[in-house]
Design a protein around this motif. Structure first.
Motif, mmCIF file in Angstrom:
data_model
loop_
_atom_site.group_PDB
_atom_site.id
_atom_site.type_symbol
_atom_site.label_atom_id
_atom_site.label_comp_id
_atom_site.label_asym_id
_atom_site.label_seq_id
_atom_site.Cartn_x
_atom_site.Cartn_y
_atom_site.Cartn_z
ATOM 1 N N LYS A 314 7.297 -25.370 -0.199
ATOM 2 C CA LYS A 314 5.862 -25.455 0.058
ATOM 3 C C LYS A 314 5.419 -26.887 0.364
ATOM 4 O O LYS A 314 4.298 -27.085 0.840
ATOM 5 C CB LYS A 314 5.091 -24.933 -1.159
ATOM 6 C CG LYS A 314 5.351 -23.468 -1.464
ATOM 7 C CD LYS A 314 4.546 -22.995 -2.660
ATOM 8 C CE LYS A 314 5.029 -23.612 -3.945
ATOM 9 N NZ LYS A 314 4.306 -23.096 -5.130
ATOM 10 N N LEU A 315 6.253 -27.863 0.075
ATOM 11 C CA LEU A 315 5.904 -29.259 0.324
ATOM 12 C C LEU A 315 6.062 -29.586 1.811
ATOM 13 O O LEU A 315 6.775 -28.881 2.538
ATOM 14 C CB LEU A 315 6.775 -30.180 -0.521
ATOM 15 C CG LEU A 315 6.637 -30.012 -2.043
ATOM 16 C CD1 LEU A 315 7.639 -30.901 -2.759
ATOM 17 C CD2 LEU A 315 5.220 -30.314 -2.492
ATOM 18 N N PRO A 316 5.423 -30.650 2.279
ATOM 19 C CA PRO A 316 5.506 -31.002 3.707
ATOM 20 C C PRO A 316 6.941 -31.257 4.167
ATOM 21 O O PRO A 316 7.693 -31.981 3.510
ATOM 22 C CB PRO A 316 4.660 -32.276 3.807
ATOM 23 C CG PRO A 316 3.721 -32.200 2.658
ATOM 24 C CD PRO A 316 4.479 -31.537 1.552
ATOM 25 N N PHE A 321 10.944 -30.205 10.438
ATOM 26 C CA PHE A 321 10.586 -29.117 11.339
ATOM 27 C C PHE A 321 10.482 -29.618 12.782
ATOM 28 O O PHE A 321 10.941 -28.946 13.715
ATOM 29 C CB PHE A 321 9.267 -28.477 10.905
ATOM 30 C CG PHE A 321 8.907 -27.264 11.709
ATOM 31 C CD1 PHE A 321 9.629 -26.094 11.591
ATOM 32 C CD2 PHE A 321 7.845 -27.296 12.608
ATOM 33 C CE1 PHE A 321 9.310 -24.967 12.332
ATOM 34 C CE2 PHE A 321 7.516 -26.182 13.354
ATOM 35 C CZ PHE A 321 8.249 -25.015 13.216
ATOM 36 N N ASP A 322 9.898 -30.807 12.997
ATOM 37 C CA ASP A 322 9.806 -31.375 14.342
ATOM 38 C C ASP A 322 11.194 -31.585 14.933
ATOM 39 O O ASP A 322 11.423 -31.353 16.124
ATOM 40 C CB ASP A 322 9.035 -32.694 14.316
ATOM 41 C CG ASP A 322 7.540 -32.478 14.110
ATOM 42 O OD1 ASP A 322 7.089 -31.335 14.273
ATOM 43 O OD2 ASP A 322 6.841 -33.458 13.775
ATOM 44 N N ALA A 323 12.123 -32.051 14.087
ATOM 45 C CA ALA A 323 13.495 -32.265 14.563
ATOM 46 C C ALA A 323 14.140 -30.942 14.976
ATOM 47 O O ALA A 323 14.839 -30.867 16.000
ATOM 48 C CB ALA A 323 14.325 -32.947 13.480
ATOM 49 N N ASP A 324 13.904 -29.874 14.178
ATOM 50 C CA ASP A 324 14.469 -28.571 14.520
ATOM 51 C C ASP A 324 13.860 -28.029 15.817
ATOM 52 O O ASP A 324 14.564 -27.443 16.654
ATOM 53 C CB ASP A 324 14.228 -27.579 13.385
ATOM 54 C CG ASP A 324 15.149 -27.815 12.200
ATOM 55 O OD1 ASP A 324 16.216 -28.431 12.400
ATOM 56 O OD2 ASP A 324 14.805 -27.407 11.085
ATOM 57 N N ILE A 325 12.547 -28.209 15.987
ATOM 58 C CA ILE A 325 11.889 -27.758 17.214
ATOM 59 C C ILE A 325 12.472 -28.495 18.430
ATOM 60 O O ILE A 325 12.757 -27.888 19.478
ATOM 61 C CB ILE A 325 10.371 -27.976 17.122
ATOM 62 C CG1 ILE A 325 9.766 -27.007 16.093
ATOM 63 C CG2 ILE A 325 9.709 -27.783 18.475
ATOM 64 C CD1 ILE A 325 9.901 -25.551 16.454
#
Length: 348
Positions: A314-316, A321-325
């Motif tokens: 639940k933490l930022p 996530f940007d790296a995975d995208i």
């Protein structure tokens, strides 16, 4: 701490205030007192203390109230507090033959010393809502004949002790200071299971029971009572009794008809009246010893570690996530380019 979040400190402070307001609830109602929780929420506190690894009803009640009744959070709070406490001595091994029991039953032996003592259990209650609890009811009185006898503990396992496989004795291990080894000793195994999350162990035991077929385990002994705890103070060379500790213990047995026929035992123990945990622990312990359950369950059964790892989602995770995208888009672009080259080659 995720510092890039604008206004993060103010938001966290506001969230903590919101927790305080939610915990207190309707201020027109009386605040729940710690003494009330200790007196009336005993089964919940027994679970908090068992999985928290610290026997202290007052601290468990504070954690329970602070967590708004969320047992996983209360266990987390109590275990975190325990980590800050200093060690002042080692307890001598508890002599379970001196257990003064309030409940003592066996599913394998009809005749027990002192008889089968049912004690306080929901096993024989109707699972129907009791709407009388909406109002204060007088405390029911027990007949003297059904009050638990204060007598010494005698194990029904003695009648077939020669059939029960025994483990070699090893020195105890403090699991709070020692990482889990690849091949856990009996002390490590029992300590991790004793602090294990009740729901996980119950589900694991249920899975094993459904797959057991005809060779299912038996609850050979289930008892709840109190036993004296003695602490050895090495610095001054004294052994001091620090009081009685309420415990639930369970021993399960399962026939093993292999090359060397024997009874495979399992053992469960928990603070207070905590039967579901003790029985589930005994079944899982038995299957680990028999090689029918992987030792990884010792790591996975830690409810505090599991809750923490799940909650951290639940933490930022903006950067991750940007790296995975970016990686997904790069791979899709490469696949599209490869498809275009193949199409051009086929056209030519």
């Amino acid at each position: 701490m995720y510092v890039p979040i604008k206004g993060g400190e103010q938001a966290v402070a506001a969230s903590r205030l919101a927790v305080e307001r939610a915990r207190r609830g309707d201020e027109s109602l009386a605040d729940i007192e710690i003494a009330q929780i200790i007196a009336q929420m005993g089964l919940a506190l027994d679970r908090v203390m068992s999985e928290g690894g610290l026997y202290d009803p007052r601290l468990a009640a504070i954690a329970f109230k602070q967590a708004q009744g969320d047992l996983a959070e209360a266990i987390f709070l109590l275990r975190a507090h325990r980590a800050r406490l200093p060690d002042f001595g080692l307890a001598a091994p508890i002599d379970l033959t001196q257990l003064r029991y309030q409940r003592h039953i066996s599913a394998t032996q009809k005749e027990l010393a002192g008889g089968q003592i049912l004690g306080a259990t929901y096993d024989y209650t109707h699972r129907l809502l009791d709407f009388r609890l909406e109002t204060t009811q007088p405390r029911p009185e027990l007949e003297p004949s059904v009050v638990g006898a204060d007598q010494a503990f005698e194990s029904p396992l003695n009648d077939h002790a020669e059939l029960i496989a025994q483990e070699a004795a090893q020195d105890p291990v403090d699991i709070t200071r020692t990482p889990l080894s690849a091949k856990a000793t009996p002390s490590e195994r029992l300590a991790h299971l004793a602090r294990g999350e009740e729901g996980y162990l119950t589900g694991l035991a249920y899975e094993r029971l459904r797959k057991a077929g005809a060779a299912h385990p038996y609850v050979a002994e289930l008892a709840m009572g109190s036993v004296e705890v003695v602490v050895e103070l090495e610095d001054i060379g004294l052994s001091v009794s620090i009081g009685d500790l309420p415990l639930t213990i369970c021993t399960s047995l399962q026939p093993n008809l292999g090359d060397t026929p024997h009874l495979q035992s399992g053992f469960g123990i928990a603070f207070g009246a905590n039967e579901r945990k003790a029985v589930a622990m005994a079944v899982v312990d038995q299957h680990i010893k028999a090689g029918q359950a992987h030792a990884d369950v010792l790591m996975h059964c830690d409810g505090v570690a599991a809750a923490g790892y799940v909650s951290h989602l639940k933490l930022p995770h903006y950067s991750d996530f940007d790296a995975d995208i970016a990686r997904l888009r790069r791979i899709r672009a490469q696949q599209a380019a490869s498809a275009n080259r193949e199409q051009n080659q086929s056209d030519s």
